[in-house]
Design a protein around this motif. Structure first.
Motif, PDB file in Angstrom:
ATOM      1  N   HIS A 271       0.792  -1.228   0.000  1.00  0.00           N
ATOM      2  CA  HIS A 271       0.000   0.000   0.000  1.00  0.00           C
ATOM      3  C   HIS A 271       0.824   1.276   0.000  1.00  0.00           C
ATOM      4  N   ASN A 272       2.048   1.222   0.522  1.00  0.00           N
ATOM      5  CA  ASN A 272       2.841   2.441   0.679  1.00  0.00           C
ATOM      6  C   ASN A 272       4.093   2.467  -0.185  1.00  0.00           C
ATOM      7  N   ASP A 273       4.353   1.407  -0.933  1.00  0.00           N
ATOM      8  CA  ASP A 273       5.556   1.305  -1.765  1.00  0.00           C
ATOM      9  C   ASP A 273       6.807   1.641  -0.953  1.00  0.00           C
TER      10      ASP A 273
ATOM     11  N   GLU B 210       1.019  -2.525  -4.963  1.00  0.00           N
ATOM     12  CA  GLU B 210      -0.228  -2.758  -5.698  1.00  0.00           C
ATOM     13  C   GLU B 210      -0.569  -1.640  -6.672  1.00  0.00           C
ATOM     14  N   GLY B 211      -0.053  -0.449  -6.441  1.00  0.00           N
ATOM     15  CA  GLY B 211      -0.361   0.664  -7.332  1.00  0.00           C
ATOM     16  C   GLY B 211      -1.818   1.091  -7.214  1.00  0.00           C
ATOM     17  N   GLY B 212      -2.402   1.504  -8.336  1.00  0.00           N
ATOM     18  CA  GLY B 212      -3.809   1.911  -8.335  1.00  0.00           C
ATOM     19  C   GLY B 212      -4.078   3.049  -7.382  1.00  0.00           C
ATOM     20  N   ARG B 213      -5.125   2.910  -6.580  1.00  0.00           N
ATOM     21  CA  ARG B 213      -5.506   3.967  -5.641  1.00  0.00           C
ATOM     22  C   ARG B 213      -4.383   4.280  -4.666  1.00  0.00           C
ATOM     23  N   HIS B 214      -3.541   3.290  -4.394  1.00  0.00           N
ATOM     24  CA  HIS B 214      -2.426   3.513  -3.473  1.00  0.00           C
ATOM     25  C   HIS B 214      -1.366   4.418  -4.100  1.00  0.00           C
ATOM     26  N   ALA B 215      -1.192   4.343  -5.400  1.00  0.00           N
ATOM     27  CA  ALA B 215      -0.205   5.190  -6.083  1.00  0.00           C
ATOM     28  C   ALA B 215      -0.558   6.663  -5.935  1.00  0.00           C
ATOM     29  N   THR B 216      -1.833   6.977  -6.025  1.00  0.00           N
ATOM     30  CA  THR B 216      -2.278   8.363  -5.854  1.00  0.00           C
ATOM     31  C   THR B 216      -1.855   8.878  -4.483  1.00  0.00           C
ATOM     32  N   ARG B 217      -2.030   8.064  -3.469  1.00  0.00           N
ATOM     33  CA  ARG B 217      -1.666   8.461  -2.100  1.00  0.00           C
ATOM     34  C   ARG B 217      -0.158   8.562  -1.924  1.00  0.00           C
ATOM     35  N   VAL B 218       0.556   7.580  -2.443  1.00  0.00           N
ATOM     36  CA  VAL B 218       2.024   7.579  -2.310  1.00  0.00           C
ATOM     37  C   VAL B 218       2.609   8.816  -3.004  1.00  0.00           C
ATOM     38  N   ASN B 219       2.033   9.205  -4.123  1.00  0.00           N
ATOM     39  CA  ASN B 219       2.534  10.381  -4.834  1.00  0.00           C
ATOM     40  C   ASN B 219       2.335  11.672  -4.067  1.00  0.00           C
TER      41      ASN B 219
END
Length: 142
Positions: free
Chosen positions: A98-100, A129-138
């Protein structure tokens, strides 16, 4: 995979076991940690790990200190570093998914060596996993 590891005086035994595990699995390890129990300053070892990741000389990092907090705070000052303080393999897995997270921070005084090795194994074998988590990590970096 290239792994950079650093530890203070609370973690030499942990590092030794983790490095043995990593080498057995065929990983390349850069050791920035101390091998003694003499008091040292955790930022010195943590910053070296973070710099390896920033310079793309390592794919992932592992840092170890007594609580895991101080060294995690130190490495998280670097741009692009997402260190996760973990004390179970489930948290380590979620940190990657979830947090890369690219650095695993281990609290030597609150986990056992077998527990730490298990967290390392899960951390290395889990993908983001990317997806919605990528938006948050960015949104993490300032």
């Amino acid at each position: 995979m290239k792994i950079s590891i650093g530890n203070d005086h609370a973690g030499p035994d942990y590092k030794k076991a983790i490095v043995a595990f990593l080498l057995e699995k065929g990983h390349i390890v850069t050791n920035h940690g101390t091998d003694t129990f003499d008091s040292v300053d955790y930022p010195d070892f943590g910053h070296a790990v973070a710099k390896d990741i920033e310079a793309k000389q390592a794919d992932l990092g592992i840092v170890i200190c007594g609580s895991g907090n101080g060294i995690a705070m130190s490495v998280n000052k670097h741009q692009g570093i997402r260190a996760a303080l973990c004390w179970t393999k489930e948290i380590a897995e979620l940190a990657r998914q979830h947090n890369d997270a690219n650095i695993l921070s281990i609290p030597a005084r609150y986990t056992s060596i077998p527990q730490a090795v298990s967290m390392v194994e899960v951390f290395l074998n889990t993908s983001f996993e990317g997806g919605r988590h990528a938006t948050r990590v960015n949104k993490i970096s300032c």
